[in-house]
Enzyme design. Structure first.
Site, PDB file in Angstrom:
ATOM      1  N   ILE A  52       2.315   5.041   1.085  1.00 60.11           N
ATOM      2  CA  ILE A  52       2.870   5.548   2.336  1.00 60.11           C
ATOM      3  C   ILE A  52       1.702   6.003   3.220  1.00 60.11           C
ATOM      4  O   ILE A  52       0.806   6.704   2.760  1.00 60.11           O
ATOM      5  CB  ILE A  52       3.819   6.732   2.066  1.00 60.11           C
TER       6      ILE A  52
ATOM      7  N   GLU B  43       5.978  -6.425   5.485  1.00 58.28           N
ATOM      8  CA  GLU B  43       5.609  -5.084   5.027  1.00 58.28           C
ATOM      9  C   GLU B  43       6.272  -4.825   3.674  1.00 58.28           C
ATOM     10  O   GLU B  43       7.483  -4.778   3.570  1.00 58.28           O
ATOM     11  CB  GLU B  43       6.057  -4.035   6.041  1.00 58.28           C
TER      12      GLU B  43
ATOM     13  N   GLY C 222       0.825  -1.199   0.000  1.00 58.71           N
ATOM     14  CA  GLY C 222       0.000   0.000   0.000  1.00 58.71           C
ATOM     15  C   GLY C 222       0.859   1.249   0.000  1.00 58.71           C
ATOM     16  O   GLY C 222       2.077   1.197   0.212  1.00 58.71           O
TER      17      GLY C 222
END
Length: 280
Positions: free
Chosen positions: A78, A152, A76
């Site tokens: 920032i 992440e 996704g």
């Protein structure tokens, strides 16, 4: 050799020390198709071109003797809420959570290539992105300690989103972009990087910009809305429209413009679909 060069050499040594050569096996290519998950309304984008360990090119490097475990990448923009998502699932038994190695990007033996890149991307873009590519590869190849790993971002978004954005915006010279692309192509051709599911936290650039202002990270103070809009479009082209770069895994899309309580509720609603990634 410079301090940064010493750190890069050290990381390369650790990365390749963890790899062995896989037996020959046929690779699988194919088209992408969009399917709908039976478990709910959240769209699931399925790719037939999987990067799993079952389909390896001859001589491809893999982690030493590891059994198949699920790898889930949270993607996704920032400030899209990736940390919140990872924190939520970190409380689940048998899940290993790996955040982006931002602390390394901020301090390479006293240097801060992340801040330098934001200040002068044309000069420092290749410095940061070379190190990002290496440290993300290090994350992918590290030994998995639990049945499920949640990461992440990934080495794929490092290239398809952030390197691509620097080049398209005119802030990365073509020669730098070509060198990074050659490195990425070599890595993904010669090293197995299995991913079982991508969870895309789909947010508007405006929401991300507001969240950035609220969290006040020093390096992010110079990020304009236009930058977030560019990153958003690249993510949409890659994970939703599928018109830019190959998908390494199926994609689960979670709308992420909501407040914290609503997002936690959505994570709980999608828990079974996310944690069953190894069966997709």
């Amino acid at each position: 050799m410079s301090a940064v060069g010493c750190r890069v050499t050290s990381l390369f040594s650790r990365v390749f020390a963890r790899c062995t050569v896989s037996p020959a096996a046929a690779g699988v290519g194919g088209l992408n198709e969009r399917i709908t998950s039976r478990a709910g309304r959240v769209p699931l984008v399925q790719s037939r071109a999987r990067s799993g360990a079952c389909h390896l090119a001859t001589g491809k490097l893999v982690r030493n003797g590891e059994e198949k475990k699920a790898v889930i990448c949270i993607e996704g923009n920032i400030a899209s809420g990736k940390t919140t998502c990872l924190n939520y699932f970190s409380e689940t038994t048998n899940i290993e959570v790996l955040t982006e190695p931002v602390s390394k990007w901020r301090n390479v033996r006293g240097h801060n290539p992340l801040a330098l890149m934001y200040e002068d991307p044309e000069r420092w873009g290749i410095t940061l992105q070379t190190y990002v590519q290496l440290t993300m590869l290090d994350r992918h190849l590290s030994t998995i300690s639990s049945p499920v790993r949640m990461m992440e971002r990934s080495i794929f978004s490092a290239k398809y989103i952030f390197v691509e954005n620097l080049f398209r915006s005119g802030k990365m010279p073509e020669v730098d972009y070509t060198v990074l692309s050659e490195w990425f192509d070599w890595i993904t051709t010669n090293i197995s990087i299995p991913v079982d599911l991508i969870v895309y936290l789909q947010t508007s650039p405006e929401t991300c910009h507001e969240r950035l202002k609220q969290r006040c990270r020093e390096e992010e103070k110079v990020i304009p809305l236009e930058y977030l809009e560019s990153i958003h479009q690249l993510y949409e082209d890659w994970l939703i429209k599928q018109t830019s770069s190959p998908l390494p895994a199926p994609v689960l899309v979670i709308p992420a413009d909501h407040d914290l309580q609503k997002m936690l509720h959505q994570y709980e609603e999608n828990r079974d679909k996310i944690l069953s990634a190894s069966y997709l």
